[in-house]
Motif scaffolding. Structure first.
Motif, PDB file in Angstrom:
ATOM      1  N   THR A  27       0.822  -0.943  -0.177  1.00  0.00           N
ATOM      2  CA  THR A  27      -0.363  -0.090   0.141  1.00  0.00           C
ATOM      3  C   THR A  27       0.460   1.434  -0.126  1.00  0.00           C
ATOM      4  O   THR A  27       1.441   1.060   0.411  1.00  0.00           O
ATOM      5  CB  THR A  27      -0.847  -0.138   1.374  1.00  0.00           C
ATOM      6  OG1 THR A  27      -0.484   0.147   2.305  1.00  0.00           O
ATOM      7  CG2 THR A  27      -1.494  -1.379   0.881  1.00  0.00           C
ATOM      8  N   GLY A  39      -3.603  -6.532  -9.197  1.00  0.00           N
ATOM      9  CA  GLY A  39      -4.530  -6.235  -8.560  1.00  0.00           C
ATOM     10  C   GLY A  39      -4.129  -4.278  -7.969  1.00  0.00           C
ATOM     11  O   GLY A  39      -4.245  -3.746  -7.017  1.00  0.00           O
ATOM     12  N   ARG A  72      -4.418  -1.023  -8.147  1.00  0.00           N
ATOM     13  CA  ARG A  72      -5.657   0.252  -7.414  1.00  0.00           C
ATOM     14  C   ARG A  72      -5.113   1.919  -7.070  1.00  0.00           C
ATOM     15  O   ARG A  72      -3.832   1.456  -6.605  1.00  0.00           O
ATOM     16  CB  ARG A  72      -6.166  -0.156  -6.890  1.00  0.00           C
ATOM     17  CG  ARG A  72      -7.422  -1.621  -6.970  1.00  0.00           C
ATOM     18  CD  ARG A  72      -8.325  -1.934  -6.242  1.00  0.00           C
ATOM     19  NE  ARG A  72      -9.601  -0.913  -6.574  1.00  0.00           N
ATOM     20  CZ  ARG A  72      -9.976  -0.427  -5.059  1.00  0.00           C
ATOM     21  NH1 ARG A  72     -10.153  -1.274  -4.002  1.00  0.00           N
ATOM     22  NH2 ARG A  72     -11.423   0.088  -5.847  1.00  0.00           N
ATOM     23  N   ALA A  73      -5.621   2.738  -7.653  1.00  0.00           N
ATOM     24  CA  ALA A  73      -5.657   3.934  -7.316  1.00  0.00           C
ATOM     25  C   ALA A  73      -6.715   4.657  -6.673  1.00  0.00           C
ATOM     26  O   ALA A  73      -7.280   4.785  -7.483  1.00  0.00           O
ATOM     27  CB  ALA A  73      -4.199   4.187  -8.071  1.00  0.00           C
ATOM     28  N   VAL A  74      -6.678   5.095  -5.742  1.00  0.00           N
ATOM     29  CA  VAL A  74      -7.860   5.034  -4.939  1.00  0.00           C
ATOM     30  C   VAL A  74      -7.474   6.570  -4.371  1.00  0.00           C
ATOM     31  O   VAL A  74      -7.139   7.037  -3.650  1.00  0.00           O
ATOM     32  CB  VAL A  74      -8.666   4.928  -4.256  1.00  0.00           C
ATOM     33  CG1 VAL A  74      -9.762   5.586  -2.877  1.00  0.00           C
ATOM     34  CG2 VAL A  74      -9.399   3.099  -4.741  1.00  0.00           C
ATOM     35  N   ALA A  78     -12.190   5.680  -7.102  1.00  0.00           N
ATOM     36  CA  ALA A  78     -11.406   4.528  -7.965  1.00  0.00           C
ATOM     37  C   ALA A  78     -10.654   5.473  -8.946  1.00  0.00           C
ATOM     38  O   ALA A  78     -11.265   5.530  -9.893  1.00  0.00           O
ATOM     39  CB  ALA A  78     -11.471   3.747  -8.353  1.00  0.00           C
ATOM     40  N   VAL A 110      -5.900   3.837 -14.283  1.00  0.00           N
ATOM     41  CA  VAL A 110      -5.060   3.069 -14.139  1.00  0.00           C
ATOM     42  C   VAL A 110      -3.805   2.543 -14.868  1.00  0.00           C
ATOM     43  O   VAL A 110      -5.001   2.081 -15.723  1.00  0.00           O
ATOM     44  CB  VAL A 110      -4.886   2.465 -12.239  1.00  0.00           C
ATOM     45  CG1 VAL A 110      -3.134   2.403 -11.882  1.00  0.00           C
ATOM     46  CG2 VAL A 110      -4.716   3.516 -11.616  1.00  0.00           C
ATOM     47  N   ALA A 142      -1.667   6.943 -12.512  1.00  0.00           N
ATOM     48  CA  ALA A 142      -3.510   8.064 -12.197  1.00  0.00           C
ATOM     49  C   ALA A 142      -3.520   9.245 -12.982  1.00  0.00           C
ATOM     50  O   ALA A 142      -2.778   9.818 -12.633  1.00  0.00           O
ATOM     51  CB  ALA A 142      -3.468   7.357 -10.823  1.00  0.00           C
ATOM     52  N   TRP A 152      -2.487   3.895  -2.910  1.00  0.00           N
ATOM     53  CA  TRP A 152      -1.951   2.967  -3.913  1.00  0.00           C
ATOM     54  C   TRP A 152      -1.969   1.458  -3.547  1.00  0.00           C
ATOM     55  O   TRP A 152      -1.981   1.298  -2.146  1.00  0.00           O
ATOM     56  CB  TRP A 152      -0.518   2.830  -4.870  1.00  0.00           C
ATOM     57  CG  TRP A 152      -1.059   4.865  -5.606  1.00  0.00           C
ATOM     58  CD1 TRP A 152      -0.438   5.810  -4.737  1.00  0.00           C
ATOM     59  CD2 TRP A 152      -0.867   4.733  -6.605  1.00  0.00           C
ATOM     60  NE1 TRP A 152      -0.754   6.941  -5.231  1.00  0.00           N
ATOM     61  CE2 TRP A 152      -0.116   6.630  -6.180  1.00  0.00           C
ATOM     62  CE3 TRP A 152      -1.101   4.334  -8.110  1.00  0.00           C
ATOM     63  CZ2 TRP A 152      -0.452   6.751  -7.828  1.00  0.00           C
ATOM     64  CZ3 TRP A 152      -1.106   5.244  -8.881  1.00  0.00           C
ATOM     65  CH2 TRP A 152      -0.524   6.093  -9.022  1.00  0.00           C
ATOM     66  N   SER A 153      -2.504   0.638  -4.029  1.00  0.00           N
ATOM     67  CA  SER A 153      -2.328  -0.810  -3.466  1.00  0.00           C
ATOM     68  C   SER A 153      -2.467  -1.423  -4.620  1.00  0.00           C
ATOM     69  O   SER A 153      -3.116  -1.430  -5.538  1.00  0.00           O
ATOM     70  CB  SER A 153      -3.597  -1.414  -2.666  1.00  0.00           C
ATOM     71  OG  SER A 153      -5.030  -1.598  -3.564  1.00  0.00           O
ATOM     72  N   PHE A 154      -1.702  -2.940  -3.946  1.00  0.00           N
ATOM     73  CA  PHE A 154      -1.077  -3.909  -5.455  1.00  0.00           C
ATOM     74  C   PHE A 154      -0.421  -4.668  -4.734  1.00  0.00           C
ATOM     75  O   PHE A 154      -0.105  -5.165  -3.998  1.00  0.00           O
ATOM     76  CB  PHE A 154       0.280  -3.014  -6.508  1.00  0.00           C
ATOM     77  CG  PHE A 154       0.899  -2.511  -5.773  1.00  0.00           C
ATOM     78  CD1 PHE A 154       2.041  -3.075  -5.650  1.00  0.00           C
ATOM     79  CD2 PHE A 154       0.679  -1.004  -5.456  1.00  0.00           C
ATOM     80  CE1 PHE A 154       3.708  -2.545  -5.056  1.00  0.00           C
ATOM     81  CE2 PHE A 154       1.757  -0.773  -5.223  1.00  0.00           C
ATOM     82  CZ  PHE A 154       3.112  -1.476  -4.949  1.00  0.00           C
TER      83      PHE A 154
END
Length: 700
Positions: free
Chosen positions: A62, A94, A96-98, A103, A106, A121, A136-138
């Motif tokens: 994260t 996986g 993601r950018a929030v 969301a 990306v 993003a 961010w998470s991946f």
């Protein structure tokens, strides 16, 4: 720990701007203003956290970033941002950018590093004075061993890139691992905090102006596959990634054929100090493999690279404990490694000579190791230049000469001592000692020029100037004194490059070298060994008083050696029976042997006395021998007369012989006669010292 270069697929540095601006747009109302660069117009703050849990084969990440537009509008011109990017491992899943619970779109874009991508993003325009936080998470799944992407996540091991873009003091990177795992990183700024079964490694120190960039490696030693290999009585444990049998087979074969070849190349038996060879991704992370003497282990990458394996093994011999300078240790091990690969039928890709005029070029004498703060370009230059220098110096030597130089350097020998000797002038090998060995043991010409070009700084180059003249003068002494070594004081001065002291020693020795040769010539002419004590007095002399003693000792030794040689020759000369009898009576052989023994024992005066006595007795031997013959003949004549008188008496008066004892009387000229014991018969000159014997008249 001895860092050595990771080969072939080193991780290239990621060159990133502070931000990647996807839509830095100047909106023109009346007049277009100059575009502002990103790091001038944006503030950045980030917190990155990477978590690897036990029994998992993926890392969850994260990253929280907060950006602010600080590029002011200029009249009717204003600036805004519509995208922002962070670097992520190439194979992330996986992603993601929030931002503000929404969301963001990306995309992934390539970088110069095949193991890394930009995650970009997009968002609504960010105007001057505005801020935006993006979460961010991946997931980082990792790649198979020996793939181009260095990211690895498996059972008990993980290697991946971490990053945090931000201004100084506003950036944090955390890595959370099971407590059972070790931790390495390209930055040494991480701190450690343990909590239960996990350890959190944290850094807030930017690695460059853009933020934090660090590749980390984790390993659980208990989850490695192990195999024991024995080569000529040496037992080593191989620790590989679970299931990587290909690496284990490669290292096992390499040890079997390579260890004996290394022993032969270095000229020394295996020194020990190694128990484990471990496969790890850390060498790809840090940019170097290593030999850790504290843990008795070698750590090498998954690459099946014979040169790296033999390079690290060679460090068991060629290490900073033996070789003072880094370029010398690394250059020698690299040249040895390539030589062993060739000797065992393999192929290698040697370093190419680097550009001596490049921006990162430096005198190799200043190239020092500082793990954790290594500049990759400087490191690449240092390794390539070190190999180039050592290859130029000894790479062209045949096997015997090559081994002679390497073995002597490893052992700390002085080039001014006999090969294999460590009794005098032993020490840690530096560039000066190595240069002497290369020239004197290897017979290499032009070595100083190579060092001037690649190794030495200005002060060190200046030290070469008096060396040539001092070596020429030393060679004259060494040639003049025959097979003996020049005196210790001179050898020490030359070993230490104290050329002024060497000059003083040569002056004080004045003629001693020639006198030493005279002693050896006298011994050769006499068929004798030169007195060991005299040789020791010459070779061990190291003070002015000892040099002065040689002025009288050596000529006297030559004279005495000549006299003893004459005495020994006189004793060994074949003579007529009469003279031989005289020599026997006078003990010529005994005194000659004593002269030889006294000379060998270093008692020159006793040897001279015995030699003189031997020659005198040898001259007198014919006369003494003749006298002995006359005496014996006279004694025989008297005996015959006595026998005849005794026989006449026996015929007249039969019975026992007066005085006791039976007598068998026959013709003394035809039969033997048995006489009663009438007392000892003294032969002239048969006393303790025949030549000094007493009265020469003896009655039978």
């Amino acid at each position: 720990m001895i860092p050595s270069p990771a080969r072939r697929r080193r991780a290239a540095p990621l060159l990133l701007p502070a931000v990647l601006v996807g839509g830095l747009t100047g909106a023109l109302l009346l007049l277009a203003g100059p575009a502002a660069v990103a790091d001038e117009g944006l503030t950045e703050e980030s917190h990155s956290r990477f978590v690897l849990k036990a029994k998992q084969t993926e890392v969850r990440a994260t990253v929280t970033t907060t950006i602010g537009n600080v590029t002011p509008d200029r009249g009717l011109t204003y600036y805004f941002y519509t995208s922002y990017a962070i670097p992520v491992p190439a194979g992330v899943e996986g992603l993601r950018a929030v931002s503000d619970g929404v969301a963001l779109p990306v995309t992934l874009e390539k970088t110069e590093d095949p193991s890394t991508r930009y995650a970009v993003a997009e968002f609504a325009p960010l105007r001057y004075g505005g801020t935006r936080t993006i979460e961010w998470s991946f997931v980082i799944p990792g790649e198979p061993v020996r793939s181009k992407d260095y990211t690895r996540v498996g059972d008990g091991f993980a290697t991946f890139a971490t990053s945090g873009l931000g201004d100084a003091g506003r950036t944090t990177v955390e890595v959370v691992l099971p407590a059972s795992m070790t931790f390495d990183a390209t930055s040494d700024a991480f701190t450690e905090e343990r909590s239960g079964r996990t350890v959190t490694y944290t850094t807030t120190e930017n690695t460059d102006k853009d933020g934090i960039w660090a590749v980390v490696s984790a390993r659980d030693p208990k989850k490695a596959d192990e195999k024991t290999v024995e080569v000529d009585g040496t037992r080593l444990t191989l620790q590989s990634f679970p299931g990587d049998e290909k690496w284990t087979s490669f290292v096992s074969r390499g040890l079997t054929k390579g260890l004996p070849a290394l022993e032969e190349a270095v000229g020394q038996p295996w020194p020990g100090g190694l128990e484990t060879i471990r496969e790890d991704v850390s060498p790809k992370v840090l940019g170097y493999a290593w030999f850790d003497a504290g843990k008795d282990e070698i750590v090498i990458a998954e690459d099946l690279d014979e040169v790296t394996l033999y390079h690290e093994l060679a460090h068991a011999w060629l290490n900073p404990d033996r070789l003072r300078e880094r370029w010398l240790s690394e250059g020698l091990t690299e040249v040895v490694a390539h030589r062993v690969v060739a000797d065992t039928g393999g192929e290698s890709d040697p370093w190419k000579a680097p550009d001596r005029g490049s921006d990162v070029a430096l005198p190799l004498s200043r190239w020092e190791a500082n793990p954790g703060e290594l500049d990759e370009d400087v490191e690449s230059y240092g390794y390539a230049a070190s190999y180039t220098v050592v290859q130029k110096l000894v790479g062209g030597l045949d096997d015997d000469a090559f081994t002679a130089v390497v073995s002597a350097a490893q052992a700390g020998e002085s080039a001014y001592e006999a090969p294999g000797s460590k009794e005098e002038n032993w020490g840690r090998t530096d560039w000066r000692r190595f240069l002497d060995l290369v020239e004197m043991r290897g017979g290499v010409e032009g070595a100083p020029k190579v060092l001037r070009s690649w190794v030495l700084d200005a002060d060190q180059k200046a030290a070469l100037k008096p060396r040539a003249a001092a070596r020429d003068a030393y060679a004259q002494v060494d040639s003049a004194d025959g097979a003996w070594s020049p005196p210790l004081g001179l050898r020490t001065a030359m070993t230490d490059w104290e050329f002024g002291d060497a000059k003083d020693a040569r002056a004080a020795l004045d003629g001693a070298a020639e006198d030493a040769a005279t002693v050896q010539a006298a011994a050769a002419d006499a068929g004798l060994d030169a007195p060991a004590s005299v040789r020791a007095a010459y070779e061990d002399a190291s003070t002015r008083d000892q040099y002065e003693v040689l002025a009288t000792l050596l000529p006297r030794a030559a004279d005495v050696t000549t006299d003893v040689g004459r005495a020994v020759a006189a004793a060994a000369t074949d003579r007529d029976p009469v003279s031989g009898l005289g020599e026997l009576v006078l003990g010529v052989d005994r005194t000659a042997e004593q002269a030889r023994a006294d000379l060998a024992g270093g008692d020159l005066e006793a040897a001279a006395d015995q030699a003189e006595a031997t020659l005198g007795r040898a001259d007198a031997a014919p006369w003494v021998g003749g006298g002995v013959v006359l005496l014996v003949l006279g004694a025989v004549g008297g005996l015959v007369a006595l026998v005849r008188r005794t026989r006449r008496r026996s015929e007249d008066v039969p019975g026992d012989v007066p005085g006791g004892g039976s007598v068998v009387v026959e013709d003394a000229l035809e039969q033997h006669v048995v006489l009663p014991a009438a007392g000892d018969v003294q032969v002239p000159g048969s006393g303790p010292d025949p030549f000094e014997a007493g009265p020469r008249q003896h009655a039978l």
